[in-house]
Write an enzyme that holds these catalytic residues in place. Structure first.
Site, PDB file in Angstrom:
ATOM      1  N   LYS A  86       8.981  10.191  -1.908  1.00  0.00           N
ATOM      2  CA  LYS A  86       7.792   9.390  -2.188  1.00  0.00           C
ATOM      3  C   LYS A  86       8.093   8.345  -3.244  1.00  0.00           C
ATOM      4  O   LYS A  86       8.819   8.632  -4.211  1.00  0.00           O
ATOM      5  CB  LYS A  86       6.645  10.274  -2.694  1.00  0.00           C
ATOM      6  CG  LYS A  86       6.042  11.213  -1.672  1.00  0.00           C
ATOM      7  CD  LYS A  86       4.845  11.930  -2.267  1.00  0.00           C
ATOM      8  CE  LYS A  86       4.103  12.748  -1.245  1.00  0.00           C
ATOM      9  NZ  LYS A  86       2.895  13.393  -1.824  1.00  0.00           N
TER      10      LYS A  86
ATOM     11  N   ILE B 173       5.332  20.706   2.749  1.00  0.00           N
ATOM     12  CA  ILE B 173       4.597  21.835   3.310  1.00  0.00           C
ATOM     13  C   ILE B 173       4.378  21.589   4.799  1.00  0.00           C
ATOM     14  O   ILE B 173       3.665  20.653   5.177  1.00  0.00           O
ATOM     15  CB  ILE B 173       3.248  22.026   2.598  1.00  0.00           C
ATOM     16  CG1 ILE B 173       3.458  22.239   1.098  1.00  0.00           C
ATOM     17  CG2 ILE B 173       2.476  23.199   3.199  1.00  0.00           C
ATOM     18  CD1 ILE B 173       2.172  22.291   0.313  1.00  0.00           C
TER      19      ILE B 173
ATOM     20  N   ARG C 245     -10.086   3.847  -6.093  1.00  0.00           N
ATOM     21  CA  ARG C 245     -10.761   2.758  -5.370  1.00  0.00           C
ATOM     22  C   ARG C 245     -11.688   3.378  -4.325  1.00  0.00           C
ATOM     23  O   ARG C 245     -11.701   4.586  -4.118  1.00  0.00           O
ATOM     24  CB  ARG C 245      -9.733   1.880  -4.661  1.00  0.00           C
ATOM     25  CG  ARG C 245      -8.797   2.686  -3.746  1.00  0.00           C
ATOM     26  CD  ARG C 245      -7.852   1.817  -2.961  1.00  0.00           C
ATOM     27  NE  ARG C 245      -6.818   2.558  -2.281  1.00  0.00           N
ATOM     28  CZ  ARG C 245      -6.941   3.201  -1.134  1.00  0.00           C
ATOM     29  NH1 ARG C 245      -8.122   3.216  -0.529  1.00  0.00           N
ATOM     30  NH2 ARG C 245      -5.926   3.844  -0.575  1.00  0.00           N
TER      31      ARG C 245
END
Length: 448
Positions: free
Chosen positions: A157, A199, A288
């Protein structure tokens, strides 16, 4: 209350914010690129200001041009919508420094939750559960060593950013090296990344939070967002059919705990993964309004777009947690200008015939109409269909009726894909996870 608000966005979310402002008695200012001079949001706003050429980096991502447009138009506040500059802390600070109100959390909060490493550390300190992970890194060698400690499979990530961009799953060292190489090619900027334990068969559960400027935080229930392609959501529901009341209470409490730990204000979303045993693991906080906010609005009766503006104007939250009840079900289908048969390849072009569905319990949030040109420069989302029923089964039937009525000619869309999805027996039973689309729905010719 604000007299005039500038919307630093385009498409359906700009139209949605304009409508909220109209109901609040606030004048609106649209911004547009050269490609959007005839766009629907430009036609609906009270005022419109050109901010640059078609390319997003020279228009909708041009912070200075947007702030200058707001000052020129006499706006009191700027609403960033989602995407573009909505999670850009520097932009939020620039808006504030210009003497305007940023409709969203404070710049410092956006900066903290936008950095995934800082956010994970804050959540760990606050006691939220999370998967095993690594520190930020920039090299393959560091990643290989970290993956051995975490254990495969792992997910790569980016430290900054959101929306699933740049993420890849690796089941072994060879796949990890390939994922990091792909990540480097994707970012082209040496952006740091980190690893998390992946996962398998997880569900993506997110919780809508609402917080005023005076420390009062509540949640508005959860959304099931497991149906994704390329880490991008395509269909969402509220509530999740996988949660029993005790689980629902638990994840809601975790979301409020997360928001309070970073002194969050305005509306936002706390996102979790849920494993087969019903355990929740913190993923991130999105500072947001979400694309899928409409399904929460339908099941709670709370207008999130107006709430966001009222909170930014300094009004206190006028509801308590016990006031929030969910006794119905809503489903949202994202209608993208894409060809599902070609791996969701974008399909820009001019819309010819356009007829959107209506009738009881159907809502359409759209940024286009007949004659609109779907531009190749921006996100392919053109509309959202929301169906609201007493039960999940009723919501599915209403959505099927709505999609059968939706007609868009001139471009490829995801309408027929959604119709197939709603007919899938596993989906109808609620037997889904984040790999459902790739495992169940993509035909072999689309995986190229």
């Amino acid at each position: 209350m604000f007299k005039r608000l500038l919307i630093a966005n385009r498409g359906e979310i700009a139209v949605r914010i304009i409508r909220a402002c109209q109901e609040l008695g606030i004048e609106t200012v649209a911004v547009y690129s050269d490609a959007d001079v005839d766009a629907l949001h430009v036609k609906l706003a009270d005022y419109a200001v050109r901010i640059g050429p078609a390319e997003a980096q020279h228009s909708y991502l041009n912070s200075a041009a947007i702030v200058e447009a707001a000052k020129t138009a006499g706006a009191d506040a700027i609403h960033p919508g989602y995407g573009f500059l909505s999670e850009n802390a520097d932009f939020a600070q620039m808006v504030t420094d210009a003497g305007l109100v940023f409709v969203g959390p404070a710049a410092a909060t956006i900066r903290q939750v936008g950095n995934k490493d800082a956010a994970r550390e804050a959540m760990r300190t606050a006691g939220l559960p999370m998967t095993a992970g690594s520190a930020p890194m920039n090299s393959i060698e560091e990643a290989v060593q970290a993956a051995r400690q975490i254990g495969y499979p792992v997910i790569v990530k980016p430290v900054s950013g959101g929306g699933g961009h740049g993420m890849s799953v690796a089941g072994n060292e060879t796949e990890l090296i390939s994922a990091i190489t792909k990540f480097a090619n994707f970012t082209m900027s040496g952006t740091a990344f980190y690893l998390e334990k992946y996962i398998s068969c997880a569900r993506h559960i997110e919780v809508q939070i609402v917080a005023d400027n005076y420390g009062h935080v509540i949640h508005l229930g959860e959304r099931e967002c497991s149906l994704q392609r390329r880490n991008q959501k395509i269909l969402e529901e509220s509530p999740s059919c996988a949660l029993v009341p005790a689980m629902r209470q638990k994840v809601g409490e975790l979301a409020v705990q997360a928001a309070k730990s970073v002194h969050y204000t305005n509306i936002g979303t706390v996102e979790f993964l849920m494993d087969n045993a019903g355990n929740f693991y913190f993923m991130e906080i999105n500072p947001r309004i979400q694309v899928e906010h409409a399904i929460t609005e339908m099941v709670t009766g709370i207008d999130l777009a107006k709430t966001q503006i009222l909170l930014a104007a300094g009004q206190p939250l006028n509801m308590q947690q016990e006031d929030i009840t969910v006794n119905s079900h809503a489903i949202e289908c994202r209608i993208n200008a894409e060809d599902p048969e070609l791996n969701f390849l974008p399909s820009p072009g001019q819309i010819g015939f356009y007829h959107q569905p209506g009738g009881p319990n159907v809502r359409v949030d759209s940024g286009v109409c007949a004659g609109s040109v779907v531009q190749p420069y921006y996100d392919s989302l053109i509309a959202k269909v929301i169906a609201h029923g007493k039960t999940r089964g009723e919501a599915i039937r209403i959505m099927q009726r709505a999609l059968a009525e939706f007609r868009i000619d001139g471009i490829k869309t995801t309408i027929d894909f959604h119709r197939r999805l709603l007919d899938n027996p596993y989906f109808r039973r609620g037997n889904i996870d984040i790999q459902f689309i790739s495992n169940q729905m993509l035909v072999p010719s689309a995986i190229r």
